[in-house]
Design an enzyme around this catalytic site. Structure first.
Site, PDB file in Angstrom:
ATOM      1  N   LYS A 119       0.819  -1.216   0.000  1.00 18.81           N
ATOM      2  CA  LYS A 119       0.000   0.000   0.000  1.00 18.81           C
ATOM      3  C   LYS A 119       0.856   1.271   0.000  1.00 18.81           C
ATOM      4  O   LYS A 119       0.477   2.289  -0.567  1.00 18.81           O
ATOM      5  CB  LYS A 119      -0.908  -0.024   1.222  1.00 18.81           C
ATOM      6  CG  LYS A 119      -1.910   1.117   1.306  1.00 18.81           C
ATOM      7  CD  LYS A 119      -2.894   0.846   2.422  1.00 18.81           C
ATOM      8  CE  LYS A 119      -3.876   1.975   2.630  1.00 18.81           C
ATOM      9  NZ  LYS A 119      -4.895   1.598   3.625  1.00 18.81           N
TER      10      LYS A 119
ATOM     11  N   GLU B 151     -10.903   6.157   5.145  1.00 13.13           N
ATOM     12  CA  GLU B 151     -10.933   5.275   6.321  1.00 13.13           C
ATOM     13  C   GLU B 151     -11.579   5.917   7.553  1.00 13.13           C
ATOM     14  O   GLU B 151     -12.434   5.294   8.186  1.00 13.13           O
ATOM     15  CB  GLU B 151      -9.519   4.772   6.625  1.00 13.13           C
ATOM     16  CG  GLU B 151      -9.073   3.736   5.610  1.00 13.13           C
ATOM     17  CD  GLU B 151      -7.577   3.546   5.549  1.00 13.13           C
ATOM     18  OE1 GLU B 151      -6.867   4.024   6.459  1.00 13.13           O
ATOM     19  OE2 GLU B 151      -7.112   2.921   4.579  1.00 13.13           O
TER      20      GLU B 151
HETATM   21 MG    MG Z   1      -6.131   0.858   8.777  1.00  9.40          MG
END
Ligand code: MG
Ligand code: ADP
Length: 629
Positions: free
Chosen positions: A89, A191
């Site tokens: 990521k 998120e």
């Molecule tokens: Mg996370």
């Protein structure tokens, strides 16, 4: 009604249910990946591989061509450091330049993708090239395979979460990874927003909330307002290169220092040290002290005890950094500490008592951690996925854009169309015109940032609108439309209105934008605010002056018969004065000279105007009238 019907082991799923559209939420973390879905109106995390809820985001590519994901792959890191990829990521949508600070800890052979103008990083696994997007694809594929077995159906769509600060390139890369895994990516969701969604729906709270998310590789802090089921993200801050991995690195570095082992050419031992550092750190969340162990090549084992106090001192600089980011984000949101109704803890690293104590102390209040901080993001994503495929209550999610977006206008001036912290999806339109006569194209330079000069901002894309028919300057009307979609991706369209010709781009950024970059850009914009304003005034004056000169010169040529006495000489003299003033860095001087020219030219311009009016009345051109007289 729940969207999903779960097959109990041994029970067959009915055909109709199989054909139902199945949507899940995926928390594609740097460290761990989770899949969740809504079952009987409640989101739950699905055990995917080996019945675990948290799947390590690690992929091993074997010599035989096998792809191994999760715990088994993580166990192979030390043995095959170059063909086992962790933290993909961090490399998603990024270039070598972006990664220079963490390069020493990435044991892979990396190169830039030559076929790609954006210079995205490519991994070279013993000769086989693979992009971080493909590594992420393999993680998604594998966890969804596991999840669909558990849930007894085919999963065809998902909401994938991304750190709030992921820029356009990183978001595109995430979306591509999902698409390559064969699913419909319904939405990319920030998120912290996902976390708040999980809390909001679960607890039905209203008020002002801070989401503090410290994971393995990223830190995000957001200020959210929850009112009447509407979530509004007031401000976001963070650092896409700060997380629990950094704690591991600090411990490992310190321990290797103490053991006098060099980092160079020792990929295997560095990986082992990082792995053991993580175990020690996690022990420190339960115990006052923990032992760090490292087996050495001579058969002995290096041992060292670390206390919570040692750990706190080691990570203090990082906590300080976190504090600065939190302060700034609160300021951006225009919120004082006392106005916050709660702080939501998210991410595995908030399990460290050193971290949670710091957060409590910083915000001066107890923190919310009713939901498992590891799961909360995935749970929120599942809720969102369920909503998008027509499940439950409509909750509006409003995200914000981190930096202003706009274009470069004449003279290198940045004109923002969408301002920083605007909620997305959002759009803006502005109309521009051609500057020169017979200009057949329009160069469009899309930028991001807070400076008034184009040069001081970050270039996102350049494109060219061509095919404008030759017209007098100022006649063409070019409409530029900016649209930031719900995934935070910018679409730009330019259209010439009189002809309808049109061109557009979907902006994919060249470089990843770290949060230090965002911070730097903001600080820079404050520092340069005054200089930028002067520059803007100067450039505007210069542009207006040249346009004035051009139109008077044109009139002198086209209507020379209307000039009287010494007029032409006087006009040329005034024009020369402006041109001289334009070379200076003083917008006032240009303005004064322009006034002068305006005065000198006034009688002549008036005569030209009269002529033009007469021509218009007679339906003939000025030139024809002139020929007559
Ligand atoms: Mg996370
Ligand atoms: P990401 O969102 O980046 O995938 P997670 O939220 O899953 O990350 O958090 C992973 C990080 O949390 C790792 O750095 C891991 O070491 C850390 N972590 C997990 N459990 C604990 C614990 N009990 N104490 C301290 N850190 C922990």
């Amino acid at each position: 009604m729940s969207l999903f019907q779960i097959a109990e082991p041994g029970q067959s799923v009915e055909k109709e249910q199989c054909q139902q559209r199945r949507a899940v939420g995926i928390d594609l973390g740097t460290t761990n990946t989770l899949v969740a879905y809504v079952r009987e109106e409640k989101p739950v995390v699905v055990p995917c591989l080996d019945d675990s809820l948290l799947i390590p985001s690690v992929v091993h590519y074997s010599e035989q061509g096998d792809v191994i994901v999760g715990k088994s792959a993580r166990a192979l890191i030390q043995e095959f450091p170059k063909t086992t990829i962790a933290s993909a990521k961090r490399m998603l949508g990024r270039s070598k330049e972006d990664l220079k600070n963490i390069m020493e800890f990435l044991p892979y052979d990396m190169e830039e993708d030559r076929d790609n103008s954006q210079k995205m990083i490519m991994l070279n696994l013993d000769g086989k090239k693979i992009s971080p997007i493909e590594v992420s694809r393999d993680i998604i594929k594998e966890v969804l395979h596991g999840a669909s077995e558990k849930t007894g159906g085919v999963i065809d769509s998902a909401v994938i979460t991304v750190p709030a600060y992921f820029d356009d390139g990183q978001r595109q890369a995430t979306r591509d990874a999902g698409r390559l895994a064969g699913i419909d990516v319904l939405r990319l969701l920030a998120e912290p927003t996902a976390a708040a969604l999980a809390y909001g729906l679960e607890k039905n709270v209203t008020g002002c909330y801070v989401v503090f998310d410290l994971g393995g590789g990223t830190f995000d802090v957001s200020v959210l307002n929850l009112v009447d089921n509407v979530f509004k993200v007031c401000a976001i801050g963070g650092d896409s290169s700060l997380g629990g991995d950094d704690f591991d690195r600090l411990i490992a570095k310190k321990m290797l220092d103490v053991a006098q082992i060099s980092l160079n050419n020792n990929a295997q031992i560095v990986q082992q040290a990082l792995y053991n550092a993580r175990l020690t750190k996690e022990q420190l969340s339960i115990h006052e002290s923990a032992e760090f162990l490292l087996p050495l090549s001579d058969g002995t084992v290096f041992r060292h005890t670390i206390t919570q106090q040692d750990f706190a001192e080691l990570i203090k600089p990082l906590l300080d950094q976190i504090g600065v980011i939190c302060k700034k984000t609160l300021k951006d949101a225009n919120v004082v500490n006392s106005a916050i109704d709660g702080v939501i803890l998210v991410g595995g690293s908030t399990r460290s008592t050193v971290v949670s104590d710091y957060v409590k102390q910083f915000f001066g209040r107890p923190v919310l951690s009713d939901l498992d901080p590891d799961q909360v993001v995935a749970l929120g994503a599942a809720v969102q996925a369920d909503m998008l495929v027509g499940g439950t209550a409509p909750v509006l999610l409003l995200d914000v854009i981190p930096l202003s977006l706009g274009i470069e206008t004449m003279g290198g001036v940045f004109e923002p169309l969408i301002l920083r912290n605007s909620t997305i999806p959002t759009g803006a339109t502005n109309t521009y015109t051609t500057y020169a006569d017979n200009q057949t194209g329009f160069d469009i330079h899309v930028l991001q940032g807070e400076r008034e000069t184009a040069e001081g901002n970050r270039s996102l894309a350049r494109f060219y609108l061509k095919g404008i028919p030759p017209m007098v300057a100022g006649m063409a009307r070019v409409e530029i439309v900016f649209f930031v979609d719900a995934d935070g991706i910018l679409h730009v369209t330019a259209k010439e209105e009189t002809t309808g010709i049109e061109t557009s781009v979907e902006v994919s950024t060249s470089y990843g934008l770290s949060d230090e970059d965002v911070e730097r850009i903001l600080l820079n914009s404050f520092e340069h605010a005054e200089a930028d304003m002067l520059y803007r005034k100067l450039q505007t004056a210069r542009i207006e002056a040249s346009s004035m000169i051009a139109s008077i010169q044109k009139a002198i040529i086209e209507s020379s018969s209307l000039l009287e006495g010494n007029e032409q000489k006087e006009l040329e003299q005034s024009i020369l004065m402006i041109q001289k003033a334009m070379e200076l860095e003083d917008f006032n001087a240009i303005r004064v000279a322009m006034k002068e020219l305006e005065k000198t030219a006034e009688p002549f311009v008036e005569r030209c105007m009269n002529k033009a009016i007469v021509a218009a009345v007679k339906g003939r051109s000025v030139l024809e009238i002139e020929k007559e007289s």
